[in-house]
Each structure stands twice: as structure tokens, then as C-alpha cells.
Design a protein around this motif. Structure first.
Motif, short mmCIF file in Angstrom:
data_model
loop_
_atom_site.label_atom_id
_atom_site.label_comp_id
_atom_site.label_asym_id
_atom_site.label_seq_id
_atom_site.Cartn_x
_atom_site.Cartn_y
_atom_site.Cartn_z
N GLU A 801 118.42 144.98 67.06
CA GLU A 801 117.50 143.93 66.60
C GLU A 801 116.26 143.88 67.50
OE1 GLU A 801 119.55 140.20 66.13
OE2 GLU A 801 121.44 141.23 65.72
N VAL A 802 115.78 145.06 67.90
CA VAL A 802 114.69 145.10 68.86
C VAL A 802 113.39 144.54 68.29
CG1 VAL A 802 113.96 147.45 68.26
CG2 VAL A 802 113.53 146.57 70.55
N VAL A 803 113.14 144.70 66.98
CA VAL A 803 111.89 144.19 66.39
C VAL A 803 111.86 142.67 66.45
CG1 VAL A 803 110.50 144.06 64.30
CG2 VAL A 803 111.61 146.22 64.93
N ASP A 804 112.96 142.05 66.06
CA ASP A 804 113.03 140.57 66.13
C ASP A 804 112.95 140.10 67.58
OD1 ASP A 804 113.26 140.48 63.40
OD2 ASP A 804 115.45 140.34 63.41
N ALA A 805 113.63 140.82 68.48
CA ALA A 805 113.60 140.44 69.90
C ALA A 805 112.18 140.58 70.45
CB ALA A 805 114.57 141.32 70.68
N ARG A 806 111.45 141.64 70.02
CA ARG A 806 110.07 141.83 70.47
C ARG A 806 109.18 140.68 70.02
NH1 ARG A 806 107.00 146.15 67.11
NH2 ARG A 806 107.34 144.41 65.67
N ASP A 807 109.29 140.32 68.72
CA ASP A 807 108.44 139.25 68.20
C ASP A 807 108.73 137.93 68.91
OD1 ASP A 807 107.45 141.14 66.50
OD2 ASP A 807 108.68 140.53 64.79
N ALA A 808 110.01 137.65 69.18
CA ALA A 808 110.37 136.42 69.88
C ALA A 808 109.84 136.45 71.31
CB ALA A 808 111.89 136.24 69.87
N LEU A 809 109.93 137.61 71.95
CA LEU A 809 109.44 137.72 73.33
C LEU A 809 107.93 137.49 73.39
CD1 LEU A 809 110.44 140.07 76.13
CD2 LEU A 809 108.09 140.22 75.36
N VAL A 810 107.17 138.10 72.47
CA VAL A 810 105.72 137.94 72.49
C VAL A 810 105.34 136.48 72.29
CG1 VAL A 810 103.59 138.50 71.24
CG2 VAL A 810 105.25 140.30 71.79
N ALA A 811 106.01 135.81 71.36
CA ALA A 811 105.71 134.40 71.11
C ALA A 811 106.03 133.56 72.35
CB ALA A 811 106.50 133.90 69.90
N GLY A 812 107.19 133.83 72.94
CA GLY A 812 107.56 133.08 74.13
C GLY A 812 106.64 133.35 75.29
N LEU A 813 106.19 134.59 75.43
CA LEU A 813 105.30 134.96 76.53
C LEU A 813 103.97 134.22 76.42
CD1 LEU A 813 104.89 138.52 77.96
CD2 LEU A 813 102.87 137.16 77.49
N ILE A 814 103.41 134.19 75.19
CA ILE A 814 102.15 133.48 74.99
C ILE A 814 102.30 132.01 75.31
CG2 ILE A 814 100.47 132.78 73.24
CD1 ILE A 814 100.98 135.46 71.85
N ASP A 815 103.40 131.42 74.88
CA ASP A 815 103.63 129.99 75.13
C ASP A 815 103.83 129.71 76.61
OD1 ASP A 815 104.31 127.21 74.17
OD2 ASP A 815 106.22 127.76 75.13
N ASP A 816 104.61 130.55 77.28
CA ASP A 816 104.89 130.34 78.71
C ASP A 816 103.61 130.40 79.55
OD1 ASP A 816 107.57 130.05 78.22
OD2 ASP A 816 108.08 132.14 78.69
N PHE A 817 102.77 131.40 79.31
CA PHE A 817 101.57 131.54 80.12
C PHE A 817 100.51 130.49 79.76
CE2 PHE A 817 103.47 135.51 81.34
CZ PHE A 817 103.00 135.72 82.62
N SER A 818 100.55 130.00 78.53
CA SER A 818 99.65 128.90 78.18
C SER A 818 100.04 127.65 78.96
CB SER A 818 99.72 128.64 76.67
OG SER A 818 99.25 129.75 75.94
N ARG A 819 101.32 127.36 79.03
CA ARG A 819 101.78 126.18 79.76
C ARG A 819 101.50 126.30 81.25
NH1 ARG A 819 107.67 126.06 78.85
NH2 ARG A 819 107.59 124.14 80.07
N ILE A 820 101.65 127.53 81.79
CA ILE A 820 101.32 127.73 83.21
C ILE A 820 99.84 127.44 83.45
CG2 ILE A 820 101.11 129.46 85.04
CD1 ILE A 820 103.63 130.78 83.91
N GLY A 821 98.98 127.91 82.54
CA GLY A 821 97.56 127.66 82.68
C GLY A 821 97.20 126.20 82.58
N GLU A 822 98.04 125.41 81.88
CA GLU A 822 97.80 123.97 81.73
C GLU A 822 98.37 123.17 82.90
OE1 GLU A 822 99.63 123.20 78.03
OE2 GLU A 822 98.08 124.21 76.82
N GLY A 823 99.02 123.86 83.86
CA GLY A 823 99.51 123.17 85.05
C GLY A 823 100.98 122.84 85.04
N ALA A 824 101.75 123.45 84.14
CA ALA A 824 103.20 123.17 84.09
C ALA A 824 103.84 123.59 85.41
CB ALA A 824 103.83 123.92 82.93
#
Length: 853
Positions: A801-824
Motif C-alpha cells: 500500500e505504498v501509494v496510499d502511504a505516500r499520499d498520507a505522508l505528504v499530507a502529514g508532512l505539509i501539515d506538520d511543517f505548517s504548524r511548526i512555522g506557526e509556532g507549535a
């Protein structure tokens, strides 16, 4: 620290009753002996057992003797020095390791052992030092006869051919001792006897052959006075049990400090173990008490000796990068260049210095120009000590190197450094010491042995010391406010010390060497002397640093059996330290944005946000060891390189033939070994397993290619933009399926069970999903290939299920680094194995968090 009332340095350690008792005191007995012989004090010599007693005896004569002339209180060595100047010449034993090693080498060469002179010289010197006191006690004209007797005695029982070499070395040592002239020979002359009307020997714990010979020569004008008390009240000895060496040192230092605080200065600290004594001394110095060490310590353990020996080791042809760096850090080399060089060596894993020189010489990168110039300068200085030369040329060459690198002035200005230079004759004029031709390795070994044999005793500074470190036998004739004896276990304080040398009991008796029984008697007498101190504290450890149990010394056990010991009172005071738990850290990384994100970077963020903050945003990391042993990680890196080279060669010349593939992979193996600079000895454990790994991989490859899958590229560098971020990484391998899809492969050398666990939860596995995101294909396959050496061989563990895992990872990565940039906040959330080997654990202080959390 409390203030202390100290006596005059000369009489601070004097037991008044022993010296000044009007009836039985040593001074009274000396006075009576001189009157009985009608000898004038000015023409009398009193021999004391050891040098520190000379000033004590003079002070006691002034305190309780008679006004007027004072007899000479001497040791045999000091008496000989004052009786006439002596310089060893030719093949004389000089009692200077630098000269004696060279003389032993010359004697071995003359005896036909030139090839072995470097290896055997130390043994010959050791034998000669044991025999020299016996030869020095003989009249010069009688030494030839002594040599014949000594040779027969030494060879008795060693007639087997297995002892041929030992017999030859003993004969060389005996003849060397017998033909040498000694500084004390002047004491054996008629002239000296005519100048001294009375010779009084204060006997210590052991007899000295030369002293006994002098007493015979003086005949009725000589007499012996025992200095060892045969009776007297014993003090209250107390015993402290420590858990380990660290606790023993801490406990001993606390005992010393307590005695000082209670006004019992000076305190005697008996040296039974050098490492333990130095640890105790360090703790005392930290409390403002500087002990005076009468035993000194080996010059080889001083910083000055380490500096000099580091320079010699760094100039060796096969020097490691660590040895060269260690030398450079003690020189006047530009610090920034040294740090840049070290960082580069560690980054590239360049353990061998010559390999680094070749590597930097081939570099065409403009930014390496400064390091290349610096390396060439280092090589020019190293080259000056590369070739063999006579010892007379080695000394100025080494002096020039130390002066050029800025070490000479620092060594000359340091007390220990000056002793190092003197021990190696580096401060002498040319020609004062000569020797044969030496290679750098032989000269380095000579310098090492010289420094190992020499001792450094720091001066007292002219003040009476509060703490005196001394051997057990030097308690004789001196008084201390208290005696502290650490190391009272069966290893460091035996009841029957091991006699020096490999002589048998019969040989010792025939030669006149001290027998085990004599050494035991002296040890017990010294022990009894220590116990007579009113305040004697004994310490022993219950286990060594390795955890191995340790028993008390038999001397201590005898006191326990006789109920003559009191349990020691804990000298350390307990203090309450309020708990100050650390709060869980909650840093923000908003001001430390990252541009490039790799699989390992994002893995750190997912496992523990604080680890990501410390290691990635703050870029904190520990320096890699240059001389670390080859481990399974090195094997994994080597294997990646081998497979990469193999598949590139196979791509250029495709063939299904197994023999051709074996030849290709063998060539790839040799190429990777050269690239990694691995020696055969280091790589031997993995080389033994390689044939099974190789055969298993080739068998797997045949099955892998059966459906038409083809190799595309090995270790490609990939970059993929993702908003303000850029995903980066180096993949192990990319194949192409018959339908055109990419097949991402990552090699693993871990156990198959561990690899299988990785793909159990698709969204928990960062690596394959991240690598899939680096490939531009929308659909693809990805798998771990476990390259094993067991019967299972190489296996594929595909992430279905690497394609689904990749899409989930990319979404999570974007969200994580956005929150870090906001001061989380980036809390420390790691658990289990994540924290076990985490380099940031000392920063997050997880072990000290509040329990309520």
C-alpha cells in the motif's frame, strides 16, 4: 577549610620518644656510641634507611642532642655524592634508563644478538638493576670472583635448552654489573675510612648489601642501632569498607580532610595503588589541600610526556588520523585549520592519515585548496622524522620538531616538561649521549621506555605539607597526626609481597637477593609501625571497577580475627538536596525553518519532535569516532557500494551467466573495499560471511528478474519540491517493471523479522513512503530487500500500500511543517527504543522530569 597549626618542616614528622627519650632514644644511643668509641661527632657518619630521614635526624639532634658538632646523617648515595664527583663512563651502569638501554643494546650486539637488541635490551637492564646493588657491595677487585659465583647461581636449574636465551641475558647482565664502576665505590676506599672514625647504621625494615659491607669494613668502629620499634602501644585502628574504587577514593579523601579539620596535620596517605592515590589527590586538591607526593609518578603519565610522545607517534609512516590530530592540537598550528581538518576527516571517515593525504591530493574542489596546503605543510614536518639515523642525530631532530611546532618553550617552562627533556637528554649538548642507528619506531620505543622508568616528584614549595603521600615503609622514624591507608585489600596490600624478578628461592639465597620471607617480615614490620599511630584508618573496597569481589588484605583479616579493629565512623556528612525535577521541554522551531527535508529528518520529527528540534533545527550532533571498529553498519555501507557497482557493470554488459556475474560482483567487491579503505584484518568477520550473502543475493536476483524487471540506476540523488519545502534523498536502487512502473528498492542487512515489522503498518513506515514521494511516478512499487547471510538468503518485503502511504505522508508532512512555522511546541514524545540511543536525551533531560507528568 579550617586553619592548621604546623610544625617546622624539618621536624614536623618526628616521633619524640623514638628520637629524644633520654635513655632509649636514637639520639641518646648515638651519643653513647660515640663516647664509647671516643669518636668526634664531626668525624662520624650515621646512615639512615631512606633520604627523607636525613633532615629529620639532623633536626632531632639539634633538639635533644648536645651543643656543638653534629654527625653527618647520610644515605649511602648522598654520602658518595659528597665524597667525590662521579660520572659513569664507557659501559658503566648509569642508573639512567636513557643511557642504560643504549648500553644494553650495544652489549647485546657484541654478544651476537644484534637483531634482537631492541626487544631484549629492557630485559637486560631489568636484570642488571637487580644485580647491581650486589655487585656494588663488593670490592672492585673482588667483583670478578663475584661474577663467577653469580653466573653459576643464576644458571642453576636453567640447564634446559628452553632457557638458552635467558641464560645468555643473565650472563650479559652479570658481566655488566661486575665490570661497572659505581658512584659508591668511593665509600669502599681506605681514604674514606681514614676520614670517618665511627660508622653508625640505623637499621630499617630491610638490610642493604652495601651498608652491610661498609659495616664489615669499619669493623669495631661500626655499630648498628635498630630504628624499628619492637614494642609499644598500638593505636586504635579503624576500618572503612567502600563499595568500589570511586567510593574508596571519596571515603579516603574525606578521612584525610576530617583529620585536618580536627588539627591532626600532617596526615600520612600511604600509596598502595597509584591510580587510587592520584584519584584521592585530585579530590584533596579540589578541596584546597595539595598533597606532597614523596613517591612521585611516572613521567610517562604527565601531560608533557604525552605531548612529546604524541609528536613521535604522529610522525610514524602508518600514523592514524587521530594521532596526527592529537599532535596538531598541542602545537601552534592555526586552530581554525585544525578544526576544519578534523571535521573533514570525521565526515569522510578517513582513519588512515596517508589515505587522507592521497584523497585530498586528488581533490579538484576549489574549497579544498586550504586543506591541501595545510596537509602538505604537515607532511613536510612529518617527513623530517621518517628516515633512520644514529641516536645522536635523533635528539636534535626531535628538538627541532618541538621547537618548530611551538611545544619546546612550553615543555621547558613546565616542571614536569623540564624533567621529560632532561630524561631524554634533549636539553644536553650534542655528543653527550650516543647510540646506534634507530628507525623512528625504535627511537619512539626507546623514548617510551625511558619516560616509563623515570619518576617526577613535584617540590613542596618550602612549606610543611598538610598531607604527605608516601610508601608504607617510609613511616619509619616519622610521626604523623594520622595515617590513612587506602587499598587494604588482598591485591594491593599482600602480607607476603612478590619478590622482584624471576629468580628461584635457591638462586635468591645464593645471590643474596631478598627472599620472600624477608620481604614478608619487612611488610609486617612496616604494617605494625603504621598501626602504632594513634589515628590509623584502613580502607578497602568490596569490589573492583569490573564488579569482581575483593577480599580484605590478610593483614586486615588478622586484625579482625584478633578483634583489634574498630568500625570506622562515616567521615562524610549527609546533606539534603531538594528535588528539582526538570519540566518537560516545549521549544518552538518557528524561527529555525528547514528548506530541505530527508527521510531521516522527517523520521526524527515523527518519532520525537524534540529530537527533530535538537538534531535537525539546531544541528547539534556528536563527533564520529575516527578509530571506531568496523561494525555491521560499515558492512551495510560496503554492501550498498558493492551492489551499486555490480548492477552498473551488469547494466553495461548484461549476461545471465552465473560465472560472469560472480566475476563482476568480485570486481565490485574489490573496488568497494578500496573506496572504504578497509584492511583485510578489520573486515575479516564480514569477509567470512560474504560468500553466503553473495550467493544468496545472486539467487534472489535471478528470481527478481524473471518477470522482466530491469535495473535502472543505483544510489540516485532525488529532489522533489513540495510548497516551501524540498524533499531530498539518495535511494539505494530503482528498477523498472515491464508495465513501465518504477520499483523503488531499499537494501537492509538487519534481521528478516525486523524488516517484516517495518511494513506491518503502512502509515507508520516513513522510509519507503518518503522514497516513493521522491519519485515522480504516480503509481509505483516499493520494497525492502533484506540481504541476509542465513539459510533464508535474500528476501523481498514489499509495501503493498505504498501509494496510499505516500499520499498520507505528504499530507502529514505539509501539515506538520505548517504548524511548526506557526509556532507549535515541539515536545519530547519519544518512547522505548527511540530514546534508548538518542543523541538528544541529555538535552531533553527525560530522566529528570516531574513524576506527576
Amino acid at each position: 577549610m579550617a586553619s592548621f597549626s604546623l610544625m617546622n618542616p624539618a621536624d614536623a614528622h618526628v616521633p619524640p620518644a623514638l628520637w629524644c627519650d633520654p635513655a632509649t632514644g636514637v639520639v641518646a644511643r648515638i651519643v653513647a656510641a660515640l663516647r664509647q668509641r671516643d669518636a668526634h661527632p664531626a668525624r662520624a657518619v650515621v646512615l639512615v634507611p631512606y633520604a627523607q630521614l636525613m633532615n629529620v635526624a639532623r633536626a632531632m639532634w639539634g633538639r635533644c642532642g648536645h651543643a656543638g658538632f653534629v654527625p653527618r646523617f647520610e644515605t649511602t648515595r648522598n654520602w658518595a655524592r659528597s665524597a667525590g664527583g662521579f660520572l659513569p663512563a664507557g659501559y658503566d651502569i648509569a642508573f639512567d634508563m636513557a643511557r642504560d638501554l643504549l648500553t644494553a643494546q650495544s652489549l647485546l650486539s657484541q654478544a651476537g644478538f644484534g637483531a634482537e637488541r631492541q626487544a631484549w635490551a629492557g630485559r637486560v637492564v631489568e636484570l642488571a638493576m637487580q644485580l647491581a646493588p650486589l655487585a656494588a657491595a663488593e670490592l672492585p677487585d673482588a667483583r670478578s670472583a663475584w661474577a663467577q659465583r653469580a653466573t653459576r647461581a643464576a644458571e642453576a636449574g636453567n640447564e634446559s635448552q628452553w632457557f638458552d636465551i635467558e641464560r645468555a641475558l643473565v650472563r650479559i647482565a652479570v658481566l655488566w654489573a661486575a665490570t661497572s664502576t659505581y658512584a659508591t665505590d668511593v665509600l669502599l676506599t681506605d681514604t674514606t675510612r681514614d676520614q670517618v672514625d665511627a660508622l653508625i647504621v640505623l637499621d630499617g625494615f630491610q638490610t642493604d648489601p652495601l651498608t652491610q659491607k661498609l659495616a664489615v669494613l669499619w669493623g669495631e668502629r661500626a655499630m648498628h642501632l635498630p630504628l624499628v620499634a619492637v614494642d609499644g602501644p598500638a593505636g586504635d585502628a579503624t576500618l572503612h569498607g567502600a563499595t568500589d574504587p570511586e567510593d574508596e577514593a571519596d571515603l579516603a579523601a574525606a578521612c584525610v580532610l576530617r583529620h585536618l579539620a580536627e588539627g591532626r596535620a600532617p596526615v600520612a596517605l600511604v600509596a598502595t595503588d597509584r591510580a587510587l592515590t592520584r584519584r584521592i589527590s585530585a579530590q584533596l586538591v579540589a578541596q584546597g589541600v595539595a598533597p606532597h607526593d614523596e613517591t612521585g609518578w611516572k613521567l610517562s603519565t604527565t601531560r608533557a610526556a604525552a605531548t612529546l610522545m604524541g609528536a613521535l607517534r604522529a610522525c610514524a609512516h602508518d600514523a592514524s588520523s587521530d594521532q596526527v590530530l592529537d599532535w596538531l592540537k598541542g602545537t601552534s598550528a592555526q586552530a581554525s585549520l585544525v578544526l576544519s581538518l578534523e571535521a573533514r576527516l570525521r565526515r569522510d571517515g578517513q582513519r588512515d592519515w596517508l589515505a587522507w593525504c592521497s584523497h585530498i591530493a586528488r581533490s579538484e574542489r576549489p574549497q579544498d585548496a586550504a586543506l591541501l596546503l595545510f596537509t602538505e605543510g604537515i607532511e613536510a614536518r612529518r617527513a623530517q622524522l621518517m628516515h633512520a639515523r644514529p641516536l645522536a642525530d635523533w635528539l636534535p631532530a626531535l628538538r627541532a620538531l618541538l621547537q618548530a611546532d611551538g611545544s619546546w618553550d612550553a615543555l621547558a617552562a613546565d616542571l614536569a616538561g623540564a624533567n621529560v627533556l632532561a630524561a631524554l637528554w634533549l636539553d644536553a649538548e650534542g655528543g653527550e649521549i650516543t647510540g646506534g642507528r634507530h628507525t623512528l619506531a625504535e627511537f619512539t620505543a626507546w623514548a617510551r621506555d625511558v619516560l616509563e622508568a623515570a619518576s617526577f616528584v613535584p617540590p613542596t614549595g618550602g612549606q610543611a605539607p598538610q598531607v604527605v603521600v608516601l610508601p608504607l615503609h617510609q613511616l619509619l622514624g616519622r610521626a604523623f597526626g594520622a595515617v590513612v591507608i587506602p587499598g587494604c585489600d588482598d591485591r594491593r596490600l599482600p602480607a607476603s609481597p612478590e619478590p622482584p624478578g624471576n629468580w628461584s628461592a635457591a638462586q635468591r639465597l645464593e645471590l643474596g637477593l631478598p627472599a620472600r620471607e624477608l620481604l614478608e617480615s619487612a611488610q609486617r614490620a612496616a604494617w605494625a609501625t603504621a598501626l602504632r599511630n594513634p589515628f590509623c584508618e584502613l580502607l578497602w573496597r568490596q569490589s573492583d571497577a569490573s564488579g569482581e569481589p575483593v577480599q580484605p588484605s590478610p593483614l586486615v583479616q588478622a586484625l579482625q580475627f584478633d578483634h583489634a579493629l574498630h568500625p570506622g565512623i562515616e567521615p562524610r556528612s549527609l546533606r539534603e538536596v531538594p528535588l528539582q525535577p526538570t519540566l518537560r521541554p516545549l521549544p518552538s522551531g518557528a524561527l529555525l525553518p528547514l528548506q530541505n527535508v530527508s527521510a531521516t529528518v522527517y523520521e526524527d520529527l515523527r518519532r520525537c519532535p524534540y529530537r527533530f528540534f535538537a538534531l535537525r533545527q539546531l544541528a547539534l550532533r556528536s563527533a564520529d569516532e575516527l578509530d571506531a571498529e568496523v561494525d555491521k553498519r560499515d558492512f551495510g555501507n560496503w554492501l550498498h557500494a558493492v551492489l551499486g557497482h555490480f548492477h552498473e557493470a551488469l547494466q553495461e554488459a548484461p549476461t545471465p551467466d552465473l560465472r560472469a556475474r560472480l566475476a563482476m560482483i568480485s570486481t565490485a567487491e574489490q573496488r568497494a573495499t578500496r573506496e572504504f579503505g578497509l584492511s583485510e584484518a578489520e573486515f575479516l568477520p564480514f569477509a567470512a560471511a560474504w560468500p553466503a550473502v553473495r550467493d544468496g543475493y545472486l539467487a534472489w536476483l535471478t528470481g527478481h528478474e524473471a518477470d522482466g524487471t530491469t535495473f535502472v540506476e543505483a544510489e540516485p540523488w532525488k529532489e522533489q519540491p513540495l510548497g516551501a519545502l524540498k524533499l531530498v534523498g539518495r535511494l539505494d536502487r530503482i528498477d523498472r517493471m515491464p508495465d513501465g512502473r518504477a520499483f523503488v528498492i531499499d537494501y537492509k542487512t538487519e534481521s528478516a523479522a525486523t524488516t517484516k515489522e517495518r511494513i506491518k503498518e503502512p502509515t507508520e513506515d516513513t522510509q519507503l513512503a518518503f522514497y516513493a514521494a521522491l519519485v515522480a511516478d504516480d503509481t509505483l512499487r516499493a520494497a525492502y530487500v533484506n540481504v541476509g547471510e542465513k539459510s533464508s538468503g535474500t528476501q523481498t518485503f514489499e509495501q503493498a500500500e505504498v501509494v496510499d502511504a505516500r499520499d498520507a505522508l505528504v499530507a502529514g508532512l505539509i501539515d506538520d511543517f505548517s504548524r511548526i512555522g506557526e509556532g507549535a511546541a515541539l515536545p519530547a514524545l519519544g518512547e522505548g527504543m527511540v530514546c534508548e540511543h538518542c543523541a538528544a536525551r541529555g538535552l531533553c533531560r527525560k530522566d529528570f522530569w516531574e513524576l506527576s507528568e
